[in-house]
Enzyme design. Structure first.
Site, short mmCIF file in Angstrom:
data_model
loop_
_atom_site.label_atom_id
_atom_site.label_comp_id
_atom_site.label_asym_id
_atom_site.label_seq_id
_atom_site.Cartn_x
_atom_site.Cartn_y
_atom_site.Cartn_z
N GLY A 14 0.84 -1.20 0.00
CA GLY A 14 0.00 0.00 0.00
C GLY A 14 0.88 1.25 0.00
O GLY A 14 2.11 1.16 -0.01
N GLN A 15 0.21 2.41 0.04
CA GLN A 15 0.96 3.69 0.05
C GLN A 15 1.94 3.78 1.21
O GLN A 15 3.11 4.11 1.05
CB GLN A 15 -0.01 4.85 0.26
N ILE A 44 -3.98 -10.16 6.96
CA ILE A 44 -4.09 -9.78 8.37
C ILE A 44 -5.22 -10.54 9.07
O ILE A 44 -5.29 -10.55 10.30
CB ILE A 44 -4.29 -8.25 8.48
N ALA A 67 -5.00 -2.16 5.32
CA ALA A 67 -6.30 -1.54 5.62
C ALA A 67 -7.23 -1.63 4.43
O ALA A 67 -6.79 -1.81 3.29
CB ALA A 67 -6.10 -0.07 6.00
N TYR A 68 -8.50 -1.49 4.74
CA TYR A 68 -9.53 -1.28 3.71
C TYR A 68 -9.75 0.23 3.68
O TYR A 68 -10.19 0.81 4.68
CB TYR A 68 -10.81 -2.03 4.10
N THR A 69 -9.42 0.90 2.56
CA THR A 69 -9.40 2.37 2.54
C THR A 69 -10.36 3.00 1.52
O THR A 69 -10.29 4.20 1.28
CB THR A 69 -7.97 2.89 2.25
N TYR A 132 -16.30 3.52 6.81
CA TYR A 132 -14.84 3.43 6.89
C TYR A 132 -14.34 3.96 8.25
O TYR A 132 -13.58 3.28 8.96
CB TYR A 132 -14.18 4.19 5.73
N LYS A 136 -12.53 1.91 11.34
CA LYS A 136 -11.20 2.28 11.86
C LYS A 136 -11.30 2.56 13.37
O LYS A 136 -10.38 2.23 14.12
CB LYS A 136 -10.65 3.50 11.13
N TRP A 157 -5.48 12.38 5.03
CA TRP A 157 -5.32 12.82 3.64
C TRP A 157 -3.96 12.39 3.09
O TRP A 157 -3.19 13.22 2.57
CB TRP A 157 -5.46 14.34 3.55
N1 LIG Z 1 -5.00 6.89 2.40
C1 LIG Z 1 -5.33 7.87 3.22
O1 LIG Z 1 -5.67 8.99 2.82
C2 LIG Z 1 -5.30 7.63 4.71
C3 LIG Z 1 -4.96 6.41 5.24
N2 LIG Z 1 -5.01 6.24 6.62
C4 LIG Z 1 -4.65 4.95 7.19
O2 LIG Z 1 -3.27 4.74 6.91
C5 LIG Z 1 -3.01 3.34 6.74
C6 LIG Z 1 -2.29 3.11 5.44
O3 LIG Z 1 -3.13 3.58 4.39
P1 LIG Z 1 -2.67 3.56 2.86
O4 LIG Z 1 -1.28 3.03 2.76
O5 LIG Z 1 -3.00 4.88 2.29
O6 LIG Z 1 -3.71 2.51 2.29
P2 LIG Z 1 -3.63 1.64 0.95
O7 LIG Z 1 -5.03 1.33 0.60
O8 LIG Z 1 -2.73 2.29 -0.02
O9 LIG Z 1 -2.88 0.31 1.44
C7 LIG Z 1 -3.49 -0.66 2.24
C8 LIG Z 1 -2.83 -1.98 1.89
O10 LIG Z 1 -3.44 -3.00 2.70
C9 LIG Z 1 -3.66 -4.11 1.85
N3 LIG Z 1 -4.66 -5.00 2.43
C10 LIG Z 1 -6.00 -4.96 2.27
N4 LIG Z 1 -6.56 -6.01 2.90
C11 LIG Z 1 -5.56 -6.71 3.48
C12 LIG Z 1 -5.49 -7.90 4.24
N5 LIG Z 1 -6.59 -8.61 4.54
N6 LIG Z 1 -4.28 -8.34 4.68
C13 LIG Z 1 -3.15 -7.67 4.35
N7 LIG Z 1 -3.15 -6.54 3.61
C14 LIG Z 1 -4.34 -6.06 3.18
C15 LIG Z 1 -4.08 -3.50 0.53
O11 LIG Z 1 -3.99 -4.44 -0.52
P3 LIG Z 1 -5.00 -4.25 -1.79
O12 LIG Z 1 -4.77 -2.84 -2.29
O13 LIG Z 1 -4.54 -5.31 -2.72
O14 LIG Z 1 -6.37 -4.44 -1.25
C16 LIG Z 1 -3.04 -2.39 0.42
O15 LIG Z 1 -1.84 -2.86 -0.13
C17 LIG Z 1 -4.38 2.66 6.86
O16 LIG Z 1 -4.54 2.20 8.16
C18 LIG Z 1 -5.38 3.78 6.57
O17 LIG Z 1 -6.62 3.54 7.18
C19 LIG Z 1 -5.33 7.24 7.47
C20 LIG Z 1 -5.67 8.47 6.99
C21 LIG Z 1 -5.64 8.79 5.57
C1 LIG Z 2 -12.15 13.73 -7.35
C2 LIG Z 2 -12.77 14.89 -6.63
C3 LIG Z 2 -12.94 14.87 -5.25
N1 LIG Z 2 -13.51 15.90 -4.62
C4 LIG Z 2 -13.67 15.86 -3.14
C5 LIG Z 2 -14.43 14.67 -2.60
C6 LIG Z 2 -13.91 14.58 -1.19
O1 LIG Z 2 -14.68 15.43 -0.37
C7 LIG Z 2 -12.49 15.10 -1.29
C8 LIG Z 2 -11.42 14.01 -1.23
O2 LIG Z 2 -11.76 13.02 -2.13
P1 LIG Z 2 -11.21 11.54 -2.12
O3 LIG Z 2 -12.36 10.65 -2.33
O4 LIG Z 2 -10.06 11.47 -3.04
O5 LIG Z 2 -10.61 11.35 -0.68
P2 LIG Z 2 -11.08 10.40 0.50
O6 LIG Z 2 -11.21 9.01 0.01
O7 LIG Z 2 -12.23 10.97 1.23
O8 LIG Z 2 -9.80 10.53 1.40
C9 LIG Z 2 -9.79 9.93 2.66
O9 LIG Z 2 -9.26 8.63 2.54
C10 LIG Z 2 -9.29 7.90 3.76
C11 LIG Z 2 -8.64 6.54 3.49
C12 LIG Z 2 -8.79 8.63 4.93
O10 LIG Z 2 -8.44 8.03 5.94
C13 LIG Z 2 -8.95 10.13 4.96
O11 LIG Z 2 -7.97 10.76 5.77
C14 LIG Z 2 -8.94 10.76 3.60
O12 LIG Z 2 -7.66 10.85 3.05
O13 LIG Z 2 -12.39 15.80 -2.53
C15 LIG Z 2 -13.93 17.03 -5.32
O14 LIG Z 2 -14.45 18.00 -4.71
N2 LIG Z 2 -13.76 17.08 -6.67
C16 LIG Z 2 -13.21 16.05 -7.37
O15 LIG Z 2 -13.09 16.12 -8.61
#
Ligand SMILES: NC(=O)C1=CN([C@@H]2O[C@H](COP(=O)(O)OP(=O)(O)OC[C@H]3O[C@@H](n4cnc5c(N)ncnc54)[C@H](OP(=O)(O)O)[C@@H]3O)[C@@H](O)[C@H]2O)C=CC1
Ligand SMILES: Cc1cn([C@H]2C[C@H](O)[C@@H](COP(=O)(O)OP(=O)(O)O[C@H]3O[C@@H](C)C(=O)[C@@H](O)[C@H]3O)O2)c(=O)[nH]c1=O
Length: 299
Positions: A14-15, A44, A67-69, A132, A136, A157
């Site tokens: 993941g990221q 996990i 995570a499921y994101t 979501y 969490k 974000w």
């Molecule tokens: N992205 C964001 O904006 C934010 C993220 N967070 C938190 O930060 C953490 C990291 O997020 P981020 O890296 O962005 O998320 P990503 O979705 O990029 O990465 C999550 C990873 O977890 C994997 N995964 C999903 N299900 C399982 C499983 N059952 N077992 C093992 N791995 C699994 C996914 O695989 P696959 O893609 O193949 O499903 C993916 O590689 C998370 O806890 C998220 O909730 C918090 C705030 C903002």
């Molecule tokens: C694509 C797009 C989004 N938006 C808005 C929708 C939303 O309110 C905001 C962000 O959009 P996204 O759907 O990309 O982001 P979002 O999936 O809500 O991002 C969240 O992800 C999870 C995993 C987290 O934990 C949070 O911290 C946060 O980062 O921007 C616009 O206004 N215009 C657009 O063209």
């Protein structure tokens, strides 16, 4: 140099997972050995596979980057979101306690309802608005219950050159459209994933740190609209897009989504600015780094 700390990484593709790998590679002086597991290699939710991995690796610490994101999809895939974010987190937490291993668990600003208008302190009441965020929050609860020594890092974000995120969505849309509408009344802290990764690794290495919740996000706080504007200007300056699209500021009410997003989720970071930790969290610098990272991958 011999590694001082053996760290097992769950969700390594993941990221955050990829960013942890990048930071560990760039900072050998940290003395961290990462043992990486993708979802395909280790789920996990698979307790016996996890047990085997603990036995085989004997790690000092585990980072849960799995995570499921998918925020909107979670509204109709509640079970899947809870399975990974709550059930899986709990399984891992229980194993960490049983094996006396330090756990870093990652959570989100979306545990808050965004109605206070004040940056959220670590002990502020939570009230998630969507599935979501709720999943969490349940993850946080079960981690504290099963592994009281865990470190829970809430962030917001997250963006980077890796995976799916708002920065990459904006670059894609810029190549497809002349005009975009972006919400301006949701405020938060865009977080460059390698900045978060560096914080987590330093926290793991910090002697005498407390257990419990930490907040880490990018600053200065801004709206999605402001974030998008900086992405476009920076990408244009770096010649990654030929034209800056026209960006129209809109209220959240004009951008309906299946999941309700909180309006204000700036995190109060004061408890995380700890002596001994170098705090990199300027998201504008992060945008430059993410764009450079993307450019390198395309060169
Ligand atoms: N992205 C964001 O904006 C934010 C993220 N967070 C938190 O930060 C953490 C990291 O997020 P981020 O890296 O962005 O998320 P990503 O979705 O990029 O990465 C999550 C990873 O977890 C994997 N995964 C999903 N299900 C399982 C499983 N059952 N077992 C093992 N791995 C699994 C996914 O695989 P696959 O893609 O193949 O499903 C993916 O590689 C998370 O806890 C998220 O909730 C918090 C705030 C903002
Ligand atoms: C694509 C797009 C989004 N938006 C808005 C929708 C939303 O309110 C905001 C962000 O959009 P996204 O759907 O990309 O982001 P979002 O999936 O809500 O991002 C969240 O992800 C999870 C995993 C987290 O934990 C949070 O911290 C946060 O980062 O921007 C616009 O206004 N215009 C657009 O063209």
């Amino acid at each position: 140099m011999q590694p001082n700390l053996k760290v097992m990484l769950i969700g390594s593709n993941g990221q955050l997972g990829l960013s942890l790998r990048k930071v560990v590679n760039e900072h050998p002086e940290l003395g961290i050995e990462l043992l990486c597991y993708t979802k395909e290699e280790l789920s996990i939710t698979d307790i016996s596979a996890l047990e085997n991995a603990f036995g085989k690796n004997q790690p000092d610490a585990v980072i849960n980057a799995a995570a499921y994101t998918a925020v909107d999809k979670a509204e109709v895939e509640k079970e899947q979101a809870f399975e990974v974010n709550a059930l899986g987190a709990g399984i891992l937490a229980g194993l960490c306690t049983r094996h006396s291993v330090t756990l870093v668990h990652v959570s989100t600003d979306y545990v808050f309802d965004g109605l206070t208008g004040e940056p959220y302190k670590i002990d502020a009441p939570v009230a998630p608005l969507g599935v979501y965020g709720l999943s969490k929050y349940h993850g946080e609860l079960v981690v504290v219950e099963k592994c009281p020594s865990a470190l829970i890092v809430r962030t917001s974000w997250v963006f980077s050159e890796f995976g799916n995120n708002f920065l990459k969505t904006m670059l894609k849309l810029a190549s497809e459209r002349d005009t975009l509408s972006i919400v301006k009344d949701q405020l938060g802290g865009p977080t460059y994933a390698p900045h978060l990764a560096f914080f987590i690794l330093q926290l793991l290495l910090l002697k005498g740190r407390r257990s419990g919740i930490y907040h880490f996000s990018g600053q200065p706080y801004c709206s999605w609209y402001d974030f998008a504007a900086v992405i476009f200007k920076s990408a244009f300056d770096k010649k990654m897009i030929g034209v800056i699209p026209q960006v129209i500021a809109i209220p959240t009410t004009s951008y309906p989504t299946p999941a309700t997003r909180p309006l204000f989720t700036c995190l109060d970071l004061s408890d995380s600015k700890i002596p001994g930790i170098i705090f990199y969290n300027n998201w504008q610098e992060g945008v430059m780094c993410a764009l450079d990272g993307l450019k390198q991958r395309h060169d």
